[in-house]
Design an enzyme around this catalytic site. Structure first.
Site, PDB file in Angstrom:
ATOM      1  N   TYR A   4      59.165  36.614  49.728  1.00  0.00           N
ATOM      2  CA  TYR A   4      59.016  36.479  48.277  1.00  0.00           C
ATOM      3  C   TYR A   4      60.260  35.831  47.688  1.00  0.00           C
ATOM      4  CZ  TYR A   4      57.257  37.501  43.626  1.00  0.00           C
ATOM      5  OH  TYR A   4      56.786  37.379  42.346  1.00  0.00           O
ATOM      6  N   ASN A  21      38.287  35.898  43.298  1.00  0.00           N
ATOM      7  CA  ASN A  21      38.039  37.295  43.646  1.00  0.00           C
ATOM      8  C   ASN A  21      39.327  38.097  43.769  1.00  0.00           C
ATOM      9  OD1 ASN A  21      38.473  35.595  45.953  1.00  0.00           O
ATOM     10  ND2 ASN A  21      37.994  37.339  47.272  1.00  0.00           N
ATOM     11  N   SER A  22      40.472  37.492  43.453  1.00  0.00           N
ATOM     12  CA  SER A  22      41.740  38.200  43.483  1.00  0.00           C
ATOM     13  C   SER A  22      41.874  39.092  42.257  1.00  0.00           C
ATOM     14  CB  SER A  22      42.894  37.197  43.505  1.00  0.00           C
ATOM     15  OG  SER A  22      42.942  36.482  42.273  1.00  0.00           O
ATOM     16  N   GLY A  23      42.969  39.880  42.210  1.00  0.00           N
ATOM     17  CA  GLY A  23      43.209  40.715  41.048  1.00  0.00           C
ATOM     18  C   GLY A  23      43.337  39.901  39.777  1.00  0.00           C
ATOM     19  N   ARG A  82      36.891  31.619  48.640  1.00  0.00           N
ATOM     20  CA  ARG A  82      37.051  31.013  49.964  1.00  0.00           C
ATOM     21  C   ARG A  82      36.072  31.535  51.006  1.00  0.00           C
ATOM     22  NH1 ARG A  82      43.438  31.151  51.138  1.00  0.00           N
ATOM     23  NH2 ARG A  82      43.316  33.213  50.145  1.00  0.00           N
ATOM     24  N   TYR A 120      50.091  29.533  40.009  1.00  0.00           N
ATOM     25  CA  TYR A 120      50.860  30.777  39.995  1.00  0.00           C
ATOM     26  C   TYR A 120      50.999  31.401  41.376  1.00  0.00           C
ATOM     27  CZ  TYR A 120      46.450  33.446  40.235  1.00  0.00           C
ATOM     28  OH  TYR A 120      45.247  33.975  40.626  1.00  0.00           O
ATOM     29  N   GLY A 121      50.589  30.681  42.427  1.00  0.00           N
ATOM     30  CA  GLY A 121      50.691  31.241  43.766  1.00  0.00           C
ATOM     31  C   GLY A 121      50.409  30.206  44.828  1.00  0.00           C
ATOM     32  N   PHE A 133      53.698  28.819  36.868  1.00  0.00           N
ATOM     33  CA  PHE A 133      53.850  30.027  36.064  1.00  0.00           C
ATOM     34  C   PHE A 133      54.336  31.157  36.953  1.00  0.00           C
ATOM     35  CE2 PHE A 133      52.279  34.136  34.571  1.00  0.00           C
ATOM     36  CZ  PHE A 133      52.881  34.171  33.320  1.00  0.00           C
ATOM     37  N   LEU A 151      55.369  35.218  36.342  1.00  0.00           N
ATOM     38  CA  LEU A 151      55.382  36.292  35.355  1.00  0.00           C
ATOM     39  C   LEU A 151      56.774  36.900  35.202  1.00  0.00           C
ATOM     40  CD1 LEU A 151      53.651  38.049  33.425  1.00  0.00           C
ATOM     41  CD2 LEU A 151      53.354  39.638  35.341  1.00  0.00           C
TER      42      LEU A 151
END
Length: 330
Positions: A53, A151-153, A174, A238-239, A263, A265
């Site tokens: 990370y 389908n992610s959070g 996916r 964002y990922g 982006f 957070l």
């Protein structure tokens, strides 16, 4: 009392963390002892354990970046949410534990009658979804947005928040097994990613203008998302679930004026006035309490089961979030 502690990092996240006991702490002025009710395991938490990370806490550390709890004790001469109040825990405090000591002034009171498991995910995914919809393109009722990793959070919250605003969503997943779940949350169009994605999106939306693409995957998935957008549109990334850098062709950037923006957070929290942060979190907490905003939960684990919980959260195919839900004392 237990906490999920790790003193190193490695490629197998569940191998570096253990549940260890600790004694009930003595509180100082300004502190609160909070019994954790629920705390999610996010992809960023897993990447923190593997060392991948962007920001890594000093070691040793207790896992978990968000969660909710109930105040059980206040330090001497301490003002804050009262004993028995459900509160949002400060971000990054180490929430995979039965109890945490937190600065009382940083605790945000939440509705006591709301589902604590749903509230536990308030800090990261709901504001991410809300800000992706708010801060990149001016959207109005009837407009279209396309996102991958639907389908992610974050994806599940984006579908619901868009619907509350009358914004329609194209949702890219996916795998075929994820389609039904996204449709159940209210996704207008749900498609499995693939090379012909742009043509299928055009057919499904009646060639609608799509001014915003939300990307959590990176790599060639970003390119496919760009091809679905209208001229002058924006991709908000964002990922990078693919582990690859975003790919956008010169054709999209130059000749179709597609913009690619990022982006994070954590940066938004750092630069945004506290009153604005609390206003957004309060709005989202209200929607959760009213049952208008939720995300699927696949499984819950006690702190003592932290290795099993991390294994489940790191698995490639899930149907919802994995939460740490400490056993409550009788």
């Amino acid at each position: 009392m237990l906490k999920a502690l790790y003193a190193g990092r490695g490629p197998v996240p569940q191998d570096v963390i253990d549940a260890v006991p600790f004694d009930r702490p003595s509180l100082m002025q300004g502190q609160a002892l909070v019994a954790v009710l629920a705390a999610p395991i996010n992809p960023s938490d897993v990447l923190t354990l593997t060392g991948e990370y962007g920001i890594l806490p000093p070691l040793p550390a207790v896992g978990g970046n968000e969660g909710v709890g109930r105040v059980v004790e206040l330090g001497p001469d301490t003002h804050g949410p009262g004993v028995g109040q459900v509160v949002l825990l400060p971000a990054g405090i180490g929430t995979w534990a039965t109890h945490v000591v937190a600065p009382a002034a940083q605790l945000i009171a939440l509705p006591n009658n709301a589902d604590p498991q749903q509230l536990s995910m308030l800090t990261v995914n709901p504001p991410t979804a809300a800000l992706l919809l708010r801060d990149f393109v001016s959207l109005h009722s009837g407009d279209w947005v396309i996102q991958n990793s639907a389908n992610s959070g974050v994806g599940s919250y984006l579908v619901q928040l868009a619907a509350l605003r009358g914004v329609k969503t194209v949702n890219v997943v996916r795998r075929e097994s994820a389609v039904a779940g996204v449709k159940a949350l209210g996704g207008d169009v749900v498609l499995v990613d693939g090379e012909d994605l742009a043509e299928r999106v055009k057919d499904a939306t009646g060639a609608a203008v799509i001014g915003l693409g939300v990307d959590a995957v990176g790599g060639s998935a970003t390119m496919r998302l760009a091809a679905c957008l209208s001229e002058g549109a924006t991709i908000a990334n964002y990922g990078a679930l693919s582990g690859e850098a975003c790919m956008v062709s010169p054709r999209e950037l130059i000749f179709r004026d597609i913009a690619l923006k990022g982006f994070w957070l954590a940066r938004w929290y750092r630069i945004t006035p506290p009153a604005e942060v609390q206003a957004l979190l309060g709005e989202l907490a209200g929607l959760i309490a009213q049952g208008k905003l939720h995300t699927p939960i696949q499984a819950t684990y006690d702190v003592a089961q932290i290795k099993q919980a991390i294994t489940a959260a790191a698995a490639g195919e899930r149907s919802g979030k994995v939460l740490i839900v400490p056993k409550q004392e009788a």
